[in-house]
Design a protein around this motif. Structure first.
Motif, PDB file in Angstrom:
ATOM      1  N   LEU A  69      44.053  39.378  50.445  1.00  0.00           N
ATOM      2  CA  LEU A  69      42.781  40.013  49.763  1.00  0.00           C
ATOM      3  C   LEU A  69      42.731  39.188  48.370  1.00  0.00           C
ATOM      4  N   LEU A  70      43.822  39.355  47.728  1.00  0.00           N
ATOM      5  CA  LEU A  70      43.520  37.696  46.828  1.00  0.00           C
ATOM      6  C   LEU A  70      43.556  36.388  47.147  1.00  0.00           C
ATOM      7  N   LYS A  71      43.568  36.045  48.298  1.00  0.00           N
ATOM      8  CA  LYS A  71      43.109  34.713  49.070  1.00  0.00           C
ATOM      9  C   LYS A  71      41.503  34.284  49.029  1.00  0.00           C
ATOM     10  N   LEU A  72      40.721  36.611  49.663  1.00  0.00           N
ATOM     11  CA  LEU A  72      39.358  36.100  50.179  1.00  0.00           C
ATOM     12  C   LEU A  72      38.841  36.268  48.829  1.00  0.00           C
ATOM     13  N   GLN A  73      39.337  36.740  47.477  1.00  0.00           N
ATOM     14  CA  GLN A  73      38.431  36.728  45.868  1.00  0.00           C
ATOM     15  C   GLN A  73      38.761  35.340  45.701  1.00  0.00           C
ATOM     16  N   ASP A  74      39.366  34.965  45.770  1.00  0.00           N
ATOM     17  CA  ASP A  74      39.638  33.710  45.105  1.00  0.00           C
ATOM     18  C   ASP A  74      38.369  32.777  46.252  1.00  0.00           C
ATOM     19  N   LYS A  75      38.549  32.443  47.010  1.00  0.00           N
ATOM     20  CA  LYS A  75      37.361  32.084  48.211  1.00  0.00           C
ATOM     21  C   LYS A  75      36.576  31.927  48.027  1.00  0.00           C
ATOM     22  N   TYR A  76      35.757  33.481  47.732  1.00  0.00           N
ATOM     23  CA  TYR A  76      34.812  34.200  48.511  1.00  0.00           C
ATOM     24  C   TYR A  76      34.476  35.145  47.297  1.00  0.00           C
ATOM     25  N   GLY A  77      35.245  35.516  46.668  1.00  0.00           N
ATOM     26  CA  GLY A  77      35.079  36.500  45.418  1.00  0.00           C
ATOM     27  C   GLY A  77      34.474  37.333  45.545  1.00  0.00           C
ATOM     28  N   LEU A  78      35.076  37.641  47.196  1.00  0.00           N
ATOM     29  CA  LEU A  78      35.602  38.775  47.283  1.00  0.00           C
ATOM     30  C   LEU A  78      35.748  40.412  46.498  1.00  0.00           C
ATOM     31  N   PRO A  79      34.959  41.289  45.731  1.00  0.00           N
ATOM     32  CA  PRO A  79      35.922  42.770  44.754  1.00  0.00           C
ATOM     33  C   PRO A  79      36.339  42.993  45.197  1.00  0.00           C
ATOM     34  N   ILE A  80      37.992  42.873  45.135  1.00  0.00           N
ATOM     35  CA  ILE A  80      38.989  44.042  45.557  1.00  0.00           C
ATOM     36  C   ILE A  80      39.249  45.340  45.233  1.00  0.00           C
ATOM     37  N   ASN A  81      38.507  45.831  43.923  1.00  0.00           N
ATOM     38  CA  ASN A  81      39.114  47.196  43.415  1.00  0.00           C
ATOM     39  C   ASN A  81      37.431  47.905  44.036  1.00  0.00           C
ATOM     40  N   TYR A  82      36.633  47.052  44.719  1.00  0.00           N
ATOM     41  CA  TYR A  82      35.216  47.699  45.327  1.00  0.00           C
ATOM     42  C   TYR A  82      35.938  47.946  46.177  1.00  0.00           C
ATOM     43  N   ILE A  83      36.200  46.903  47.643  1.00  0.00           N
ATOM     44  CA  ILE A  83      36.258  47.185  48.884  1.00  0.00           C
ATOM     45  C   ILE A  83      37.573  48.554  49.206  1.00  0.00           C
ATOM     46  N   VAL A  84      38.912  48.227  47.830  1.00  0.00           N
ATOM     47  CA  VAL A  84      40.234  49.170  48.868  1.00  0.00           C
ATOM     48  C   VAL A  84      39.590  50.917  47.540  1.00  0.00           C
ATOM     49  N   SER A  85      38.947  50.781  46.608  1.00  0.00           N
ATOM     50  CA  SER A  85      38.080  51.798  45.924  1.00  0.00           C
ATOM     51  C   SER A  85      36.747  52.060  46.669  1.00  0.00           C
ATOM     52  N   GLY A  86      36.319  51.701  46.772  1.00  0.00           N
ATOM     53  CA  GLY A  86      34.535  52.242  47.081  1.00  0.00           C
ATOM     54  C   GLY A  86      34.027  52.108  45.634  1.00  0.00           C
ATOM     55  N   ASP A  87      34.849  51.764  44.442  1.00  0.00           N
ATOM     56  CA  ASP A  87      33.936  52.142  43.227  1.00  0.00           C
ATOM     57  C   ASP A  87      32.587  51.114  42.700  1.00  0.00           C
ATOM     58  N   LEU A  88      31.973  51.511  42.835  1.00  0.00           N
ATOM     59  CA  LEU A  88      30.402  50.656  43.229  1.00  0.00           C
ATOM     60  C   LEU A  88      29.185  49.747  41.526  1.00  0.00           C
ATOM     61  N   SER A  89      30.808  50.532  40.791  1.00  0.00           N
ATOM     62  CA  SER A  89      30.693  49.773  39.085  1.00  0.00           C
ATOM     63  C   SER A  89      31.430  48.658  39.244  1.00  0.00           C
ATOM     64  N   SER A  90      32.254  48.597  40.413  1.00  0.00           N
ATOM     65  CA  SER A  90      33.227  47.534  39.892  1.00  0.00           C
ATOM     66  C   SER A  90      33.046  46.124  40.977  1.00  0.00           C
ATOM     67  N   LEU A  91      31.734  46.712  41.928  1.00  0.00           N
ATOM     68  CA  LEU A  91      30.867  46.054  43.038  1.00  0.00           C
ATOM     69  C   LEU A  91      29.608  45.096  41.903  1.00  0.00           C
ATOM     70  N   GLU A  92      29.611  45.276  41.593  1.00  0.00           N
ATOM     71  CA  GLU A  92      28.575  45.508  39.668  1.00  0.00           C
ATOM     72  C   GLU A  92      28.898  44.077  39.016  1.00  0.00           C
ATOM     73  N   GLU A  93      30.284  44.188  38.601  1.00  0.00           N
ATOM     74  CA  GLU A  93      30.351  43.462  37.607  1.00  0.00           C
ATOM     75  C   GLU A  93      31.149  42.679  38.206  1.00  0.00           C
ATOM     76  N   SER A  94      31.310  42.633  39.666  1.00  0.00           N
ATOM     77  CA  SER A  94      31.710  41.401  40.244  1.00  0.00           C
ATOM     78  C   SER A  94      30.644  40.337  40.495  1.00  0.00           C
ATOM     79  N   ASN A  95      29.718  41.493  41.221  1.00  0.00           N
ATOM     80  CA  ASN A  95      28.666  40.233  41.202  1.00  0.00           C
ATOM     81  C   ASN A  95      28.544  39.887  40.231  1.00  0.00           C
ATOM     82  N   LEU A  96      27.969  40.511  38.831  1.00  0.00           N
ATOM     83  CA  LEU A  96      28.247  40.188  38.224  1.00  0.00           C
ATOM     84  C   LEU A  96      28.407  38.876  37.250  1.00  0.00           C
ATOM     85  N   VAL A  97      30.246  38.685  37.419  1.00  0.00           N
ATOM     86  CA  VAL A  97      30.833  37.696  37.222  1.00  0.00           C
ATOM     87  C   VAL A  97      30.744  36.192  37.594  1.00  0.00           C
TER      88      VAL A  97
END
Length: 104
Positions: free
Chosen positions: A48-76
């Protein structure tokens, strides 16, 4: 979507990221990616960390389904693609907005 597999699968599809591309760019096997998106097993934290580093994968969203973390990740991710000048403008705006909010 209520599982790690379905969220990861949709996130990759939305960005056009293939298992072949992941294998080529990160060394993660296509079989592992297939197993993740088919729900056979879950990705390791290292993967997951490799995917986050390479593609910006929002780990918290993938693991928990928390949409607010997905929006934060997109903004970052959008912020990271801005020019240095635009980053300065956004940072100043956020700091000013934050200070104004603290007054309320």
């Amino acid at each position: 979507m209520n599982s790690i597999a379905s969220r990861l699968d949709q996130w990759l599809k939305d960005r056009g990221i293939t298992s072949h591309q992941i294998n080529k760019e990160t060394g993660i096997s296509k079989g592992n990616v297939s197993g993740w998106v088919n729900g056979k097993f879950e990705p390791s934290s290292k993967a997951l960390l490799k995917l986050q580093d390479k593609y910006g994968l929002p780990i918290n969203y993938i693991v928990s389904g928390d949409l607010s973390s997905l929006e934060e990740s997109n903004l970052v991710n959008m912020y990271r693609e801005l020019s240095e000048n635009n980053k300065d403008i956004v940072s100043k705006f956020i700091r000013d907005l934050y200070e104004e909010q603290k007054k309320d």
